[in-house]
Design an enzyme around this catalytic site. Structure first.
Site, PDB file in Angstrom:
ATOM      1  N   SER A 199       0.801  -1.225   0.000  1.00  0.00           N
ATOM      2  CA  SER A 199       0.000   0.000   0.000  1.00  0.00           C
ATOM      3  C   SER A 199       0.829   1.269   0.000  1.00  0.00           C
ATOM      4  CB  SER A 199      -0.966  -0.007   1.184  1.00  0.00           C
ATOM      5  OG  SER A 199      -0.287   0.270   2.365  1.00  0.00           O
ATOM      6  N   LYS A 231      -5.394   4.318   9.259  1.00  0.00           N
ATOM      7  CA  LYS A 231      -4.402   5.168   8.597  1.00  0.00           C
ATOM      8  C   LYS A 231      -4.778   6.642   8.705  1.00  0.00           C
ATOM      9  CE  LYS A 231      -2.684   1.771   5.257  1.00  0.00           C
ATOM     10  NZ  LYS A 231      -2.802   1.242   3.879  1.00  0.00           N
TER      11      LYS A 231
HETATM   12 CA   LIG Z   1       1.640  -0.514   3.985  1.00  0.00          CA
END
Ligand SMILES: [Ca+2]
Ligand SMILES: [Ca+2]
Ligand SMILES: [Ca+2]
Ligand SMILES: [Ca+2]
Ligand SMILES: [Ca+2]
Ligand SMILES: [Ca+2]
Ligand SMILES: [Ca+2]
Ligand SMILES: [Ca+2]
Ligand SMILES: [Ca+2]
Ligand SMILES: [Ca+2]
Ligand SMILES: [Ca+2]
Ligand SMILES: [Ca+2]
Lengths: 219, 219, 219, 219, 219, 219
Positions: free
Chosen positions: D95, D138
């Site tokens: 990611s 996140k």
């Molecule tokens: Ca990551």
């Protein structure tokens, strides 16, 4: 199409014989020659012993290259790729050695391999055919797959006593002691030898240098 | 956007079909050509069998390069990168072989791949389409993902009997025996062959040497 | 043919003696010289210790190359392949060291190895013969296999007390301290030394450069 | 200073977002350009998937290099080092792909990255932004760390429904489909494209050869 | 002959001292210099720590090469092989470092090592002698093996209090702080330093280039 | 001598601080510069994280080389060896990063490191000092070992509240934010920067080519 004889004589394509816990099977070995640098590439989920048998086959072929009409210098300009489908089935063992030699010789000479022949046998670094296991299962698979002729190592000839008659009747089984016999039987024509001694080698090297030199300083 | 057909015809982008324990899925294969030295790079958490299938695809394409209009010498000046997102999902198996060949040919020729076509099939070193597993799950995934046409190996045609009619009605399913048929169907135009024999090869090599020589001694 | 003495004197082929949990056996070591770049290739399912013993044998031979008539510069132009069939049987241990030295010297000089001789013994980097285990089993295997003469390390001479008389009567057993004795006994003729000092080395290097230079600028 | 936004716009320094079993965190990605030979070095206890995402990012950037004003030939003369502190914490996953692309582009162009922006998103080999997991954790980490703007893949926009309002109020969250949007938003100025076609490439190669030749024969 | 002092002063042959679960033993280290490219080869079933100690010894020797009369440029033209028989016994640990340095220096200078001396001690990258374990067992092995003189690290001098008197009476035990003392004691003559500064280095490089150039264009 | 401060200012020798399950300890880092090809060698049973911290340190130093008076082209002509005795004790972690940078800079510039200074701190690729664990144990080891001054990352300054007064009284503890402060404090004199821009770089490259060309065709 796995487990069936090839439909045509093809360059680099050799039928080996595998012996696994679930019986015998045909092994469709595919060799290919590519422009390269003398590397050997192998694919098809091959175990270390089968990879080593390809290495040994390759060194043997290289050591006899003038006898099959191939200049030793050719090896530095090509890569050889040996693939054994299907890619998801693990394969191992040294018994495809004779077939590996045959595939590599076919690829190098461009001479096709007979389509209805199969072979089993380890190969030594001197080209000797060495005994293998699972002869019965392998011969059954050959018969089932439409193979006409099977080459086996002479050291396995004694095992033929245990093979059912219908199998021996349905196949021409030929015992061989050395790769040279295999090549005579499996290739559709015999490779022609070239002269190659150290003098030839040095002349070739010198010519190469000259050519490179000429290229490099062509005013 | 995983699991859906591509939105445009793109160079190097091919839709394969995966079969896992949780069903079928689309596999979005991405090929890229970079200036380089003949290396093949693969990413996307690929298992050894899938990596070997890319190696076999690459050698096959290299062996037919004049037929697709690509000089064999091109391979020494480029690297090819094949990536299969998403990068966190492990992928393996040989069944994306035909798709790998198609991606590499598209990348080398610059000809885009049709966006609404998907394919499954192992590829042999001679370009033969070889049978795969999970046909039903793969076709379901294709239908679900908006795919119009699916290429499958001829050896899997017999498995179509078990596929529900709604799936067979919703997709054009084409059985293929060889990569040549795949390329005709999947690329938006057909690659044009070039002449390439050993003479051409030597001329190219000589020209290269001359050019290098000229550069190296340009007084 | 495993387990039997060789039928002919052959270049690079040496009979070693193995000792495993199921007894002694003959080890048919095959060496081959190929055009190359100074690499050593080994096959035959060899363990790390046996591979290291080949490395040590190779370095030793290289260090004495003028004494066996081989220019040290030769090593950069060849590869040596050592194979120990059968390829499916794991082999390990340092005790084939003397045999490895003998195979490599035979390959480099082209002098065949006596067919009815076998040998066992680790080799040090200075060419000393060092003691091994399993002497009894190894001698039995030699006798069984039709071997006439067996070379053993002097440090194992004391173990002969435990060997049955029929074995000692059936074999000529020779204890050796150093590779130099082994080569005298095992090769069908003795290698002839060449002069090789640093001056010779530099002259060879200079000649090589000249030759290359001449090639590179031959107007 | 881990877990906090950067204090200055810096070249090669990009803030990614990690998601672990203990919540979200900022990932401080550092890129560096060194004289070299086209190698990519990665450090920071990165797992294979993250390393592959850096490989994919690197190939993508290389494929678009003229669009960001970088001659493709530059890649052969530099190494790129990507480090993700802290060095003792294992990191993995795809990611950070968009962040890796941004770091590499910043390093190559010398254009700094905005200090108060963070991003998450896998990148495909065509530069597409692909969905990621752990969006909530996140975004919380971003808010906590003083980040003002967060770039997320458009395919994750639907997940914003589950994000608490205070988080969405405290951050400017921008959904992106492609790397091109990321670069516009994250770099303090936009890279300018250069002309680069095959003709340019060949001219560059020729000039290089001439230059080398001139050096090599400067009488 | 394992476990006994050497019979002659030999080049590259050094007696180290090992300490294992079954007591102390002599370690017969053999170094050999071969034409090559600056590689270090190690054999004898050595563990990673012992291999690293050889790496450190090698770098140290390289860093002091002018002091032992060896031009630094020599290292690019040779390989060094260090072997520790017997090849089947695993060996590990850093305590043979001083012995490794001594073997490498002997090999490079051609000066033999005294036959009745043994040594134990780790070596740092600056040539310092660093403490080791198992002093008692090592000294017993030395005595048993006919060694006359043993070199130990000064940091182990305090451990001599625990050593039985008969051992201390039977051996000359010398404590050393640095490799320079070891070389003085263990080599049969002292290496003579050569002048070597950056100017010398550049002159050597220039001469090499001239020579190569002359060779390359010798009309 | 482990665990004690160095006795002299030495080039390349830096005292780090380790923290293990049994307490703190001094880490005697040794750097050495050898003629070579830009390789980094590490020994001393170092774990992957410590090896990566040396990689990061090395890239950082390379990126600032003109600031420390070192031409970037130097890196292609040398190898750097970093060793951390004792060789049998496993070491890991990123916290020796600042010490690694200091060792490498000292080795490259030839400027000795102060003998009675120790340091702990991870280093980022931009030279930032980053926080570490085990501060108390490390400071105790420093005090015990006769260290006068300890450099710690500024982010660890807050942990000083938990350190016993006698430790804080016995040591000068300096918090640093960046490598530049470390180098000022730890080297006995400051490196002097050189001019180095792309023009300088190209001039250097051109000069090199000319020199090589001159050598290569010196009639
Ligand atoms: Ca990551
Ligand atoms: Ca089958
Ligand atoms: Ca088999
Ligand atoms: Ca999916
Ligand atoms: Ca698949
Ligand atoms: Ca046998
Ligand atoms: Ca045998
Ligand atoms: Ca053995
Ligand atoms: Ca963190
Ligand atoms: Ca012993
Ligand atoms: Ca030891
Ligand atoms: Ca310690």
């Amino acid at each position: 199409r796995y487990g069936l004889a090839e439909e045509e004589h093809q360059v680099g394509v050799v039928t080996g014989l595998a012996w696994t816990s679930v019986g015998g099977d045909l092994l469709h070995i595919e060799g290919l020659k590519l422009p390269g640098k003398g590397r050997m590439k192998t694919t098809g989920k091959l175990g270390d012993v089968m990879k080593e048998s390809i290495d040994a086959a390759s060194s043997y072929v290289r050591s006899i290259s003038p006898q099959i009409g191939v200049k030793p210098t050719v090896f530095d300009k090509i890569d050889i790729h040996v693939h054994v489908p299907d890619g998801a089935t693990p394969k191992d063992g040294p018994s495809a050695g004779l077939a590996m030699v045959t595939s590599i010789v076919s690829v190098l000479t461009g001479i096709p391999v007979r389509k209805d022949i199969a072979m089993t046998g380890e190969v030594s670094l001197r080209g000797n055919a060495m005994p293998i296991g699972g002869l019965k299962e392998k011969l059954l698979a050959a018969l089932r797959g439409g193979i006409k002729t099977v080459l086996i190592p002479q050291d396995n000839e004694k095992d033929l006593a245990d093979i059912p008659d219908n199998v021996k009747d349905g196949l021409e089984i030929i015992a061989v002691k050395h790769v040279s016999e295999v090549l005579k039987l499996a290739l559709i024509e015999e490779p022609e030898a070239i002269e190659w001694d150290e003098a030839a080698e040095e002349a070739a090297a010198a010519a190469l240098k000259k050519e490179e030199g000429a290229g490099a300083t062509a005013h």
